[in-house]
Design a protein around this motif. Structure first.
Motif, PDB file in Angstrom:
ATOM      1  N   PRO A 190       0.790  -1.244   0.000  1.00 48.11           N
ATOM      2  CA  PRO A 190       0.000   0.000   0.000  1.00 48.11           C
ATOM      3  C   PRO A 190       0.818   1.289   0.000  1.00 48.11           C
ATOM      4  O   PRO A 190       0.362   2.298  -0.541  1.00 48.11           O
ATOM      5  CB  PRO A 190      -0.827  -0.104   1.291  1.00 48.11           C
ATOM      6  CG  PRO A 190      -0.870  -1.540   1.636  1.00 48.11           C
ATOM      7  CD  PRO A 190       0.369  -2.166   1.063  1.00 48.11           C
ATOM      8  N   ALA A 231       2.569   2.418  -5.501  1.00 55.00           N
ATOM      9  CA  ALA A 231       1.326   2.987  -4.973  1.00 55.00           C
ATOM     10  C   ALA A 231       1.227   4.475  -5.280  1.00 55.00           C
ATOM     11  O   ALA A 231       0.138   5.022  -5.366  1.00 55.00           O
ATOM     12  CB  ALA A 231       1.258   2.754  -3.464  1.00 55.00           C
ATOM     13  N   ASN A 286     -13.953  -6.680  -6.448  1.00 55.22           N
ATOM     14  CA  ASN A 286     -15.010  -7.039  -5.505  1.00 55.22           C
ATOM     15  C   ASN A 286     -16.374  -6.477  -5.879  1.00 55.22           C
ATOM     16  O   ASN A 286     -17.357  -6.772  -5.214  1.00 55.22           O
ATOM     17  CB  ASN A 286     -14.614  -6.606  -4.099  1.00 55.22           C
ATOM     18  CG  ASN A 286     -13.509  -7.494  -3.562  1.00 55.22           C
ATOM     19  OD1 ASN A 286     -13.568  -8.697  -3.700  1.00 55.22           O
ATOM     20  ND2 ASN A 286     -12.482  -6.889  -2.998  1.00 55.22           N
ATOM     21  N   ASP A 323      -4.337 -11.891  -2.953  1.00 59.76           N
ATOM     22  CA  ASP A 323      -4.839 -10.621  -2.433  1.00 59.76           C
ATOM     23  C   ASP A 323      -3.846  -9.511  -2.745  1.00 59.76           C
ATOM     24  O   ASP A 323      -2.783  -9.442  -2.125  1.00 59.76           O
ATOM     25  CB  ASP A 323      -5.027 -10.786  -0.917  1.00 59.76           C
ATOM     26  CG  ASP A 323      -5.507  -9.516  -0.236  1.00 59.76           C
ATOM     27  OD1 ASP A 323      -5.820  -8.536  -0.931  1.00 59.76           O
ATOM     28  OD2 ASP A 323      -5.555  -9.525   1.012  1.00 59.76           O
ATOM     29  N   ASP A 324      -4.156  -8.648  -3.711  1.00 61.86           N
ATOM     30  CA  ASP A 324      -3.285  -7.512  -3.963  1.00 61.86           C
ATOM     31  C   ASP A 324      -3.651  -6.402  -2.981  1.00 61.86           C
ATOM     32  O   ASP A 324      -4.694  -5.757  -3.119  1.00 61.86           O
ATOM     33  CB  ASP A 324      -3.400  -7.014  -5.407  1.00 61.86           C
ATOM     34  CG  ASP A 324      -2.323  -5.976  -5.713  1.00 61.86           C
ATOM     35  OD1 ASP A 324      -2.254  -4.967  -4.980  1.00 61.86           O
ATOM     36  OD2 ASP A 324      -1.548  -6.177  -6.657  1.00 61.86           O
ATOM     37  N   MET A 341      -2.443  -3.567  -2.438  1.00 63.67           N
ATOM     38  CA  MET A 341      -2.342  -2.180  -2.887  1.00 63.67           C
ATOM     39  C   MET A 341      -3.446  -1.855  -3.885  1.00 63.67           C
ATOM     40  O   MET A 341      -4.168  -0.880  -3.722  1.00 63.67           O
ATOM     41  CB  MET A 341      -0.961  -1.930  -3.499  1.00 63.67           C
ATOM     42  CG  MET A 341      -0.626  -0.459  -3.686  1.00 63.67           C
ATOM     43  SD  MET A 341      -1.319   0.295  -5.156  1.00 63.67           S
ATOM     44  CE  MET A 341      -0.179  -0.316  -6.393  1.00 63.67           C
ATOM     45  N   SER A 361      -6.126  -3.589  -4.475  1.00 58.10           N
ATOM     46  CA  SER A 361      -7.435  -4.021  -3.986  1.00 58.10           C
ATOM     47  C   SER A 361      -8.240  -4.812  -5.014  1.00 58.10           C
ATOM     48  O   SER A 361      -9.360  -4.453  -5.364  1.00 58.10           O
ATOM     49  CB  SER A 361      -8.257  -2.812  -3.517  1.00 58.10           C
ATOM     50  OG  SER A 361      -7.733  -2.342  -2.311  1.00 58.10           O
ATOM     51  N   TYR A 362      -7.631  -5.862  -5.501  1.00 52.37           N
ATOM     52  CA  TYR A 362      -8.354  -6.791  -6.365  1.00 52.37           C
ATOM     53  C   TYR A 362      -7.712  -8.159  -6.172  1.00 52.37           C
ATOM     54  O   TYR A 362      -6.668  -8.262  -5.528  1.00 52.37           O
ATOM     55  CB  TYR A 362      -8.289  -6.341  -7.832  1.00 52.37           C
ATOM     56  CG  TYR A 362      -6.970  -6.628  -8.518  1.00 52.37           C
ATOM     57  CD1 TYR A 362      -5.786  -6.047  -8.060  1.00 52.37           C
ATOM     58  CD2 TYR A 362      -6.899  -7.465  -9.619  1.00 52.37           C
ATOM     59  CE1 TYR A 362      -4.583  -6.303  -8.674  1.00 52.37           C
ATOM     60  CE2 TYR A 362      -5.690  -7.735 -10.246  1.00 52.37           C
ATOM     61  CZ  TYR A 362      -4.530  -7.144  -9.767  1.00 52.37           C
ATOM     62  OH  TYR A 362      -3.325  -7.410 -10.373  1.00 52.37           O
ATOM     63  N   GLN A 363      -8.344  -9.192  -6.711  1.00 55.12           N
ATOM     64  CA  GLN A 363      -7.807 -10.529  -6.542  1.00 55.12           C
ATOM     65  C   GLN A 363      -7.192 -11.046  -7.838  1.00 55.12           C
ATOM     66  O   GLN A 363      -7.873 -11.095  -8.865  1.00 55.12           O
ATOM     67  CB  GLN A 363      -8.890 -11.509  -6.078  1.00 55.12           C
ATOM     68  CG  GLN A 363      -9.280 -11.311  -4.630  1.00 55.12           C
ATOM     69  CD  GLN A 363     -10.311 -10.214  -4.452  1.00 55.12           C
ATOM     70  OE1 GLN A 363      -9.999  -9.125  -3.978  1.00 55.12           O
ATOM     71  NE2 GLN A 363     -11.542 -10.473  -4.841  1.00 55.12           N
ATOM     72  N   ARG A 365     -12.234   1.188  -4.332  1.00 60.24           N
ATOM     73  CA  ARG A 365     -12.789  -0.141  -4.505  1.00 60.24           C
ATOM     74  C   ARG A 365     -12.297  -1.048  -3.373  1.00 60.24           C
ATOM     75  O   ARG A 365     -11.100  -1.140  -3.121  1.00 60.24           O
ATOM     76  CB  ARG A 365     -12.302  -0.679  -5.846  1.00 60.24           C
ATOM     77  CG  ARG A 365     -13.062  -1.863  -6.336  1.00 60.24           C
ATOM     78  CD  ARG A 365     -12.563  -2.256  -7.682  1.00 60.24           C
ATOM     79  NE  ARG A 365     -11.123  -2.464  -7.638  1.00 60.24           N
ATOM     80  CZ  ARG A 365     -10.312  -2.240  -8.641  1.00 60.24           C
ATOM     81  NH1 ARG A 365     -10.769  -1.781  -9.765  1.00 60.24           N
ATOM     82  NH2 ARG A 365      -9.021  -2.462  -8.531  1.00 60.24           N
ATOM     83  N   PRO A 366     -13.208  -1.684  -2.644  1.00 56.29           N
ATOM     84  CA  PRO A 366     -12.791  -2.495  -1.499  1.00 56.29           C
ATOM     85  C   PRO A 366     -11.916  -3.672  -1.925  1.00 56.29           C
ATOM     86  O   PRO A 366     -12.187  -4.338  -2.908  1.00 56.29           O
ATOM     87  CB  PRO A 366     -14.108  -3.015  -0.920  1.00 56.29           C
ATOM     88  CG  PRO A 366     -15.145  -2.088  -1.434  1.00 56.29           C
ATOM     89  CD  PRO A 366     -14.672  -1.653  -2.785  1.00 56.29           C
ATOM     90  N   GLY A 367     -10.866  -3.887  -1.146  1.00 54.50           N
ATOM     91  CA  GLY A 367     -10.031  -5.070  -1.344  1.00 54.50           C
ATOM     92  C   GLY A 367     -10.299  -6.054  -0.226  1.00 54.50           C
ATOM     93  O   GLY A 367     -11.167  -5.828   0.612  1.00 54.50           O
ATOM     94  N   VAL A 418      -8.395  -4.562   3.030  1.00 57.90           N
ATOM     95  CA  VAL A 418      -8.919  -3.250   3.398  1.00 57.90           C
ATOM     96  C   VAL A 418     -10.172  -2.979   2.577  1.00 57.90           C
ATOM     97  O   VAL A 418     -10.106  -2.958   1.352  1.00 57.90           O
ATOM     98  CB  VAL A 418      -7.869  -2.153   3.101  1.00 57.90           C
ATOM     99  CG1 VAL A 418      -8.400  -0.799   3.513  1.00 57.90           C
ATOM    100  CG2 VAL A 418      -6.561  -2.461   3.808  1.00 57.90           C
ATOM    101  N   SER A 474      -3.509   7.667  -3.134  1.00 63.17           N
ATOM    102  CA  SER A 474      -4.412   6.556  -2.858  1.00 63.17           C
ATOM    103  C   SER A 474      -4.029   5.818  -1.585  1.00 63.17           C
ATOM    104  O   SER A 474      -3.045   6.149  -0.932  1.00 63.17           O
ATOM    105  CB  SER A 474      -4.420   5.597  -4.049  1.00 63.17           C
ATOM    106  OG  SER A 474      -3.145   5.026  -4.187  1.00 63.17           O
ATOM    107  N   ASN A 475      -4.828   4.816  -1.263  1.00 69.25           N
ATOM    108  CA  ASN A 475      -4.548   3.954  -0.109  1.00 69.25           C
ATOM    109  C   ASN A 475      -4.489   4.705   1.209  1.00 69.25           C
ATOM    110  O   ASN A 475      -3.532   4.578   1.972  1.00 69.25           O
ATOM    111  CB  ASN A 475      -3.245   3.171  -0.322  1.00 69.25           C
ATOM    112  CG  ASN A 475      -3.471   1.949  -1.176  1.00 69.25           C
ATOM    113  OD1 ASN A 475      -4.079   0.991  -0.733  1.00 69.25           O
ATOM    114  ND2 ASN A 475      -3.022   2.007  -2.411  1.00 69.25           N
ATOM    115  N   GLY A 520      -2.289   0.088   7.743  1.00 70.38           N
ATOM    116  CA  GLY A 520      -0.985   0.075   7.080  1.00 70.38           C
ATOM    117  C   GLY A 520      -0.904   0.984   5.870  1.00 70.38           C
ATOM    118  O   GLY A 520       0.100   1.005   5.165  1.00 70.38           O
TER     119      GLY A 520
END
Lengths: 463, 247
Positions: free
Chosen positions: A166, A195, A368, A399-400, A402, A404-406, B169-171, B174, B199-200, B205
């Motif tokens: 992140p 990031a 997601n 699980d990425d 940073m 936020s996708y798979q 977008r939800p991960g 997080v 971002s983030n 974290g």
């Protein structure tokens, strides 16, 4: 020019080549969003009947996006190889489908015609092909590239190790690199998506990854996937850049949305080649693409998203890349709604890329907010591996953290190599054996089983 | 590899490293944990923002409430074009607002109303105190909002620069992260390449609101000074890393 046919007593008319291709394309939420999809399921099939009889030459005479206002169209037309096209120049789109599936179209024949096929021809023929056709033809095509190892050989499946974090913490990224290497992942590239847009932060990562690779003599390449102009700055500042990365799309306007044009890509390629860092080969470019990016930038010109995606491959093809991958499920449900659409798109992208002569890989992934899950990814990764995909992207535990996708997990790579009896790139495989990550027969050793000096050393340097 | 070593490594990153394996597969506990995280992320996507609850948190800043042309979540997910346009009612709300300013903040629910509800007000406050010397316009809370909706709002409010704070977008790790998008001279039709992004921003974290505000402050001042934003404006500061232990 309008196109039409009579089907079961019903007349179907398509106002242009663009409309015909969009109507023939498999159902896709992005095309619905653009308002260009077939009006009915029957009309979609009618479009395919018309497309089947369309001579391939039509695509050379009728540009989907005008030559005068789009440098991607100019690239496609100006670099079309007439001699390579000659063996298939008499065919219709349907005839091309049959030829591709025939025994006459073997590895050598497919390599010969690659530069004679335009993205529009590839997209058109894919619309007449079922999933198994896409797999069967892709499997016959081999595109081998190299930098510090050799990617795309028969019996091999390479992987990109994607250790994102992140806030780009170098120590945390190194921990994910270790996790990937211990699973035998990372021969396509160890590639971090930064990031932030910070040039100093990216430079820190470029140096850290290079030092790690150098110290352990890992026969692979590293990449920090920032904007191409950032990478140019990093090269100017003297940092050790292996590959230059950029996202690309299928129209000049869409590439403008990414902040790039062909000129800056040429500049970046020249700057990276000048560093002369490849030991086995000199493919220095890495591109990512994905259906829907042109529409997302309002730059699709009324062309369906799958055809726009194939046009992005024309951009990639001009730079002899080491790696190209579609980030197929990343864009979201407004472009690829569910698992079915993502799976189909992944197979189309891999097929079109390979047919055009690209070293095609894939990021088998989903977000997601899409109607997809791990079962869909299991299907797609298995199908793509059967299709001979050059490389797949892996992140720890899928699980990425940073982006936020798979994506796929390191474990998925183990599964695929095991069930289909595939190995990593030969140079990387030898290294895995030398440092004690793999046994002689290629199976992964248990971590607890005699920790090798390499692993101990690497681990001590991170923690 | 000793367990203690791996648990140390797991403390320095939220990434799912050192999961172990059963044959070539993930251990069942990790599979179930993954399914739980996915379920939570899916729920965050479909959560609804309560804008009224944000108003007292933003006090004494003036707050306007608008919504995009996507009237519900299902439409929002399939029609990003509608999420980038104002509803007819909202266009009227903004038309009545006179004045000019340096910066307008828009809070958009984006894909995580959960994150916006929990931390957007705190982030706006951190940013506005970083930009204390600038003329800050009203805060606009926008529902069913995409990033580009901010540029339209900024144009209508005649802001020199627009700051969109939006639910990312939800991960899996997080599901309540925020992002900031900054546009100089916001107007309809600006491309992604004309915006800068931080971002983030989250508590697990990621970037703290203070660090994000400092980065934004630098970008925004540079944007106003050089009269541009986007890829031409490089973030050339040293990287910001939170100094506390992560996860």
């Amino acid at each position: 020019m309008p196109f039409g046919c009579d089907l079961g007593g019903e007349r179907h008319v398509f106002s242009s080549l663009r409309a015909l291709l969009a109507s023939a394309s498999p159902a896709r939420s992005g095309d619905e969003l653009a308002g260009i999809t077939a009006a009915s399921v029957t009309q979609r099939v009618a479009a395919r009947w018309v497309l089947a009889d369309l001579p391939l030459k039509v695509f050379l005479n009728e540009a989907l996006i005008p030559y005068e206002c789009d440098e991607v169209t100019r690239l496609i037309i100006d670099t079309h190889d007439e001699a390579a096209f000659a063996p298939i120049s008499h065919l219709t789109v349907g005839g091309l489908r049959d030829w591709l599936l025939s025994e006459a179209a073997d590895e050598a024949a497919l390599a010969t015609v690659a530069r004679g096929i335009t993205p529009e021809m590839a997209a058109a023929v894919s619309k007449l092909m079922r999933n198994q056709d896409l797999i069967a033809v892709s499997r016959k095509i081999r595109v081998v590239t190299s930098f510090r190892n050799t990617i795309g050989l028969a019996g091999r499946l390479s992987t990109r190790l994607q250790p994102n974090h992140p806030v780009d913490d170098p120590r945390a990224i190194a921990a994910s690199v270790l996790d990937g290497l211990l699973h035998g992942v990372g021969d396509a590239v160890i590639g971090v998506n930064p990031a932030t847009d910070s040039v100093p932060a990216a430079t820190t990562l470029v140096r850290m990854l290079d030092e790690l690779r150098e110290r352990h003599a890992i026969p692979t390449q590293t990449c920090v996937l920032g904007h191409v102009t950032n990478t140019l700055t990093i090269i100017e500042r003297g940092a050790p850049v292996d590959l230059v990365f950029q996202s690309v799309a299928g129209s000049e306007a869409a590439n403008t949305g990414f902040g790039v044009d062909l000129a800056v890509l040429r500049e970046a390629q020249a700057a990276t080649l000048a560093l002369g860092r490849g030991t086995v080969g000199s493919n220095v470019m890495y591109f990512e693409t994905g259906q829907g990016s042109a529409l997302s930038a309002g730059a699709h010109h009324g062309v369906d998203q799958q055809t726009m995606e194939a046009r992005a491959y024309a951009v990639a093809r001009a730079f002899n890349p080491l790696l190209v991958n579609t980030v197929v499920g990343f864009i979201g449900p407004e472009y690829l709604y569910d698992g079915k659409q993502i799976i189909r798109a992944g197979l189309e992208d891999h097929f079109c890329g390979k047919l055009l002569g690209l070293p095609m890989g894939a990021d088998v992934c989903y977000t997601n907010h899409a109607e997809a899950d791990q079962d869909d990814m299991d299907s797609l990764m298995t199908l793509l591996t059967v299709a001979g995909c050059n490389f797949l992207i892996c992140v720890p535990g899928s699980d990425d953290v940073m982006l936020s996708y798979q994506s796929l997990s390191n474990h998925d790579a183990l599964y695929l190599r095991s069930v289909m009896n595939l190995r990593p790139a030969p140079e990387f495989e030898a290294w895995l054996r030398n440092v004690g990550i793999c046994a002689e027969d290629g199976t992964l050793l248990e971590l607890a089983h005699g920790v090798s000096p390499f692993v101990r050393h690497l681990a001590e340097n991170i923690s | 590899m000793p367990d203690e070593f791996w648990s140390r490594l797991r403390r320095i990153t939220p990434a799912r490293i050192a999961l172990g394996r059963v044959g070539h597969a993930l251990p069942l506990l990790e599979v179930l944990d993954f399914h739980l995280a996915h379920a939570r992320a899916r729920d965050a996507v479909h959560a609804t923002l309560d804008p009224d609850a944000l108003v007292p948190e933003l006090s004494p800043m003036r707050v306007l409430q608008v919504e995009s042309a996507a009237h519900d979540r299902a439409t929002y997910l399939r029609r990003p074009d509608l999420g980038r346009r104002l509803s007819a009612r909202s266009a009227a709300v903004l038309a009545d607002t006179g004045g000019q300013c340096d910066v307008v903040f828009v809070i958009g629910d984006g894909l995580s109303a959960t994150g916006v509800q929990a931390r957007a007000a705190r982030l706006v406050k951190a940013c506005s105190s970083e930009l204390g010397d600038l003329a800050i316009g009203p805060v606009v809370i926008a529902q069913q909002a995409r990033v580009a909706l901010g540029d339209i709002i900024g144009e209508q409010l005649r802001a020199r620069a627009l700051v969109m704070i939006i639910g990312e977008r939800p991960g899996l790790s997080v599901h309540d992260s925020l992002g900031i998008y900054m546009t100089f001279a916001p107007r309809t039709g600006r491309s992604d390449a004309e915006r800068n992004c931080v971002s983030n921003i989250h508590d697990a974290g990621g970037l703290s609101p203070q660090d994000a505000a400092r980065t934004l402050g630098w970008l925004l001042r540079e944007a106003l000074r050089r009269q541009l934003s986007g890829v031409a404006l490089k973030d050339d500061q040293l990287p910001l890393l939170p100094d506390r232990d992560r996860l």
